[in-house]
Enzyme design. Structure first.
Site, PDB file in Angstrom:
ATOM      1  CG  ASN A 153      -1.739   1.209   1.385  1.00 43.15           C
ATOM      2  OD1 ASN A 153      -1.833   2.020   0.455  1.00 43.15           O
ATOM      3  ND2 ASN A 153      -2.365   1.380   2.536  1.00 43.15           N
ATOM      4  CB  SER A 156       5.569  -2.027  11.830  1.00 42.24           C
ATOM      5  OG  SER A 156       5.125  -0.707  12.087  1.00 42.24           O
ATOM      6  CG  HIS A 168      -5.591   1.763   5.259  1.00 40.45           C
ATOM      7  ND1 HIS A 168      -5.135   2.734   6.109  1.00 40.45           N
ATOM      8  CD2 HIS A 168      -4.583   0.864   5.122  1.00 40.45           C
ATOM      9  CE1 HIS A 168      -3.887   2.429   6.474  1.00 40.45           C
ATOM     10  NE2 HIS A 168      -3.536   1.294   5.895  1.00 40.45           N
ATOM     11  N   GLY A 224       2.718   2.055  10.741  1.00 41.88           N
ATOM     12  CA  GLY A 224       3.644   3.168  10.558  1.00 41.88           C
ATOM     13  C   GLY A 224       4.347   3.580  11.838  1.00 41.88           C
ATOM     14  CE  LYS A 227      -0.093   3.140   4.704  1.00 40.29           C
ATOM     15  NZ  LYS A 227       0.114   3.165   6.124  1.00 40.29           N
ATOM     16  CD  GLU A 283      -2.681   5.332   6.832  1.00 41.40           C
ATOM     17  OE1 GLU A 283      -2.683   5.389   5.587  1.00 41.40           O
ATOM     18  OE2 GLU A 283      -1.761   4.791   7.476  1.00 41.40           O
ATOM     19  CD  GLU A 333      -3.290  -2.750   7.349  1.00 41.77           C
ATOM     20  OE1 GLU A 333      -2.170  -2.951   6.880  1.00 41.77           O
ATOM     21  OE2 GLU A 333      -3.974  -1.761   7.077  1.00 41.77           O
TER      22      GLU A 333
HETATM   23  P1  PGA Z   1       3.091   0.062   7.628  1.00 41.41           P
HETATM   24  O1  PGA Z   1       1.630   0.292   7.025  1.00 41.41           O
HETATM   25  O2  PGA Z   1       3.637  -1.195   7.028  1.00 41.41           O
HETATM   26  O3  PGA Z   1       3.868   1.298   7.213  1.00 41.41           O
HETATM   27  O4  PGA Z   1       2.929  -0.030   9.106  1.00 41.41           O
HETATM   28  C1  PGA Z   1       0.746  -0.790   6.857  1.00 41.41           C
HETATM   29  C2  PGA Z   1      -0.552  -0.302   6.271  1.00 41.41           C
HETATM   30  O5  PGA Z   1      -0.996   0.814   6.591  1.00 41.41           O
HETATM   31  O6  PGA Z   1      -1.177  -1.009   5.460  1.00 41.41           O
END
Ligand code: PGA
Length: 249
Positions: free
Chosen positions: A9, A212, A94, A172, A11, A96, A166
């Site tokens: 992803n 992560s 997601h 992140g 983003k 976010e 997640e």
């Molecule tokens: P990350 O993000 O690997 O940077 O933690 C995962 C995601 O948001 O799908």
């Protein structure tokens, strides 16, 4: 059929030139694998990405889509628009999108319905916040998220659903759920789906872990029996890291 999946992803990262560069590096380095490998660049670069990967096994997927067929939704993208440029899978829900764009379970249920009606495969994301885990509410929160968005589906619809658990506290942040925490939650998710639908639905759905995931921890997380792959954010922006994660599956 339950398959192994590694998805990146991206983003709101990578302009067109950077997208082309990263995709070319990924196709050049992609190992022979039975896993499905996917990347989700930003909307504006989806068409270019599909062209770039024409002769590659890597699938281009969308980060989001709207629930309406068309109309007065300034700034939004429809299922038909995605299909028309060769996109057959969309990430929906997601954290976010939930946190920064007000996407509620209700909205997500509508998006899932539209996507499936249109023939778009859904990668449905969900997961608890840190406070939920601290207070021991994480199983309940996850169950509610699944119930609110997916439990009105019929059994057949599940062949077009991929789940991505997640935990928000691991996205992140550099903080990862331990492989045991991931396995514990994935087993719970599979059991919950088995009870709401049936064991064949539960056994055939791919459940990815996200939060992560890095080259250094991917193999251990992926070795867990109910973890079918990963949704990768930060590490998917670096070709060698993403490829190392694909090799870990
Ligand atoms: P990350 O993000 O690997 O940077 O933690 C995962 C995601 O948001 O799908």
């Amino acid at each position: 059929m339950r398959s192994k999946i590694v998805a990146g992803n991206w983003k709101m990262n990578k302009n067109l030139d950077e997208t082309e560069t990263l995709l070319s590096a990924l196709s050049a380095k992609l190992p022979d694998t039975d896993a499905e490998v996917m990347v989700a660049p930003t909307y504006i670069n989806l068409t270019a990405a599909v062209r770039n990967l024409e002769s590659s096994k890597i699938e281009v997927i969308a980060q989001n889509m709207h629930f309406a067929e068309s109309g007065a939704y300034t700034g939004e993208i429809s299922a038909d628009m995605l299909l028309n440029v060769g996109i057959n899978t969309a990430i929906i829900g997601h954290s976010e999108r939930r946190a920064y764009f007000g996407e509620t379970d209700d909205i997500l249920a509508k998006k899932v319905t539209t996507a499936l009606e249109k023939g778009i495969r859904v990668m449905f994301c969900f997961g608890e916040e840190l406070e939920d885990r601290k207070s021991g509410n994480h199983f309940k929160v996850v169950e509610e998220q699944l119930k609110n968005a997916l439990f009105a589906l019929d059994n057949a619809a599940w062949s077009n659903i991929i789940l991505a658990y997640e935990p928000v506290w691991a996205i992140g942040t550099g903080e990862t759920a331990s492989p045991e925490q991931a396995q514990e939650m994935h087993a719970f998710i599979r059991k919950t789906i088995g009870e709401a639908f049936d064991s064949s639905v539960a056994n055939n759905v791919s459940i990815l872990y996200g939060g992560s995931v890095k080259p250094g921890n991917a193999e251990e997380i992926f070795s867990k029996p109910d973890v079918d792959g990963g949704l990768i954010g930060g590490a998917s922006l670096v070709a060698d890291d993403f490829i190392a994660i694909v090799k870990a599956i």
